[in-house]
Design a protein around this motif. Structure first.
Motif, short mmCIF file in Angstrom:
data_model
loop_
_atom_site.label_atom_id
_atom_site.label_comp_id
_atom_site.label_asym_id
_atom_site.label_seq_id
_atom_site.Cartn_x
_atom_site.Cartn_y
_atom_site.Cartn_z
N TYR A 154 0.82 -1.20 0.00
CA TYR A 154 0.00 0.00 0.00
C TYR A 154 0.86 1.26 0.00
N GLY A 155 1.96 1.26 0.78
CA GLY A 155 2.81 2.44 0.89
C GLY A 155 3.54 2.77 -0.39
N LEU A 156 3.95 1.76 -1.15
CA LEU A 156 4.65 2.02 -2.40
C LEU A 156 3.75 2.63 -3.46
N LYS A 157 2.46 2.42 -3.33
CA LYS A 157 1.52 3.02 -4.29
C LYS A 157 1.31 4.50 -4.02
N LEU A 158 1.55 4.94 -2.78
CA LEU A 158 1.36 6.34 -2.44
C LEU A 158 2.50 7.19 -2.97
N LYS A 159 2.20 8.37 -3.43
CA LYS A 159 3.24 9.29 -3.90
C LYS A 159 4.01 9.88 -2.73
N HIS A 160 3.33 10.07 -1.61
CA HIS A 160 3.98 10.62 -0.43
C HIS A 160 3.17 10.25 0.81
N ILE A 161 3.81 10.38 1.97
CA ILE A 161 3.16 10.16 3.27
C ILE A 161 3.19 11.48 4.01
N GLN A 162 2.03 11.92 4.49
CA GLN A 162 1.93 13.23 5.12
C GLN A 162 1.47 13.10 6.56
N PHE A 163 2.19 13.78 7.46
CA PHE A 163 1.82 13.87 8.87
C PHE A 163 1.72 15.36 9.22
N GLY A 164 0.54 15.92 9.10
CA GLY A 164 0.37 17.33 9.36
C GLY A 164 1.08 18.16 8.31
N ASP A 165 2.05 18.96 8.75
CA ASP A 165 2.82 19.79 7.83
C ASP A 165 4.02 19.05 7.24
N VAL A 166 4.32 17.87 7.76
CA VAL A 166 5.48 17.10 7.31
C VAL A 166 5.05 16.18 6.18
N VAL A 167 5.72 16.30 5.04
CA VAL A 167 5.44 15.48 3.86
C VAL A 167 6.68 14.65 3.54
N LEU A 168 6.50 13.33 3.49
CA LEU A 168 7.59 12.42 3.17
C LEU A 168 7.35 11.84 1.79
N ALA A 169 8.30 12.07 0.89
CA ALA A 169 8.16 11.58 -0.48
C ALA A 169 9.44 10.89 -0.91
N GLU A 170 9.29 9.97 -1.84
CA GLU A 170 10.41 9.25 -2.46
C GLU A 170 11.32 8.61 -1.40
N THR A 171 12.57 9.07 -1.32
CA THR A 171 13.54 8.42 -0.45
C THR A 171 13.14 8.51 1.02
N TYR A 172 12.63 9.68 1.45
CA TYR A 172 12.23 9.84 2.85
C TYR A 172 11.10 8.88 3.20
N LYS A 173 10.21 8.64 2.25
CA LYS A 173 9.11 7.71 2.49
C LYS A 173 9.65 6.29 2.69
N LEU A 174 10.61 5.87 1.87
CA LEU A 174 11.19 4.53 1.99
C LEU A 174 11.93 4.36 3.30
N TRP A 175 12.71 5.38 3.68
CA TRP A 175 13.42 5.30 4.96
C TRP A 175 12.42 5.22 6.12
N PHE A 176 11.37 5.97 6.06
CA PHE A 176 10.36 5.93 7.12
C PHE A 176 9.71 4.56 7.20
N MET A 177 9.35 3.99 6.06
CA MET A 177 8.72 2.67 6.04
C MET A 177 9.66 1.60 6.55
N ALA A 178 10.95 1.69 6.18
CA ALA A 178 11.92 0.72 6.65
C ALA A 178 12.12 0.83 8.16
N THR A 179 12.16 2.05 8.68
CA THR A 179 12.34 2.25 10.12
C THR A 179 11.14 1.71 10.89
N VAL A 180 9.92 2.03 10.42
CA VAL A 180 8.72 1.54 11.09
C VAL A 180 8.67 0.01 11.03
N SER A 181 9.03 -0.58 9.90
CA SER A 181 9.02 -2.04 9.77
C SER A 181 9.98 -2.69 10.76
N PHE A 182 11.17 -2.11 10.90
CA PHE A 182 12.15 -2.66 11.84
C PHE A 182 11.65 -2.56 13.28
#
Length: 234
Positions: free
Chosen positions: A128-156
């Motif tokens: 599901y996360g790879l289909k999203l263009k970005h992940i947004q938490f309020g004013d913080v927008v995570l796209a591309e590399t930042y999104k992958l790093w965030f997903m990897a950190t949460v998974s770990f």
């Protein structure tokens, strides 16, 4: 009562900011710091990814005769020898080590119901996360590399909390046999026709011996020496 004006962002590893800065300035400096750290991580990932794509995993798979011949094992005497063996053997037997690690990984996951459910949920989340263009938490927008790093950190973190004992079991039963084999196995001699990814760039091994061409004697020179010898005897 003394109230500290320091921001929690100051406690990031390796970074600190003056206490007089505003929250927005703190946030900006923290983002720049994280961007630098992520950039360094991306460089490492790019190098590793290039090597993984370049390597012929099937062609460089070593037979059991090469891996477990008793005469090829010996006790290293010094730490530099241990380091040399680890570098050479990890590169030479990397395909075998990866296959062993995957077997232990799948066995550890499938023998634990909690770990299996956790991995399946993470796979759905990644899909599901790879289909999203970005992940947004309020004013913080995570796209591309930042999104992958965030997903990897949460998974770990999720794996560590839900199946930490399984991860520890997999880590121990993977690293201990691999490091033991690499440290005690005498490095194999790399032939000149091997591919470049089998050769360590820091230690390419001993240079092949160069045979000196035989010295050809001149017949006229030989006759001259015989005449000189006869003259001396005479």
């Amino acid at each position: 009562e003394v109230v500290s004006d320091s921001s929690p962002l100051e406690h990031l590893g390796g970074w600190s900011a003056p206490p007089c800065m505003s929250y927005e300035a703190h946030l900006k400096v923290a983002k720049e710091f994280m961007a630098r750290r992520i950039g360094e991580g991306n460089e490492v990932v790019a190098v590793v990814g290039h090597y993984m794509r370049k390597r012929d995993w099937v062609g460089n798979f070593r037979s059991l005769d090469e891996c477990f011949v008793p005469r090829d094992f010996s006790i290293p005497r010094l730490m530099p020898e241990v380091r040399h063996r680890l570098i050479r053997n990890v590169q030479y037997f990397l395909s075998n080590y990866m296959l062993f690690a995957l077997i232990v990984l799948f066995y550890g996951i499938f023998r634990s119901t909690v770990a299996l459910i956790c991995v399946l949920c993470l796979l759905v989340g990644w899909h599901y996360g790879l289909k999203l263009k970005h992940i947004q938490f309020g004013d913080v927008v995570l796209a591309e590399t930042y999104k992958l790093w965030f997903m990897a950190t949460v998974s770990f973190i999720v794996l560590l909390l839900c199946a930490g004992h399984v991860l520890l079991w997999i880590l121990i039963f993977t690293l201990v046999p691999v490091i033991t084999h690499a440290a005690f196995h005498v490095p194999m001699h790399v032939e000149p026709n091997k591919k470049d990814d089998d050769i360590d760039p820091e230690d390419p091994g001993d240079d092949p011996e160069v045979e000196e061409p035989p010295v050809e004697r001149d017949e006229n020179e030989g006759e001259t020496n015989e005449m000189k010898s006869s003259a001396r005897l005479g």
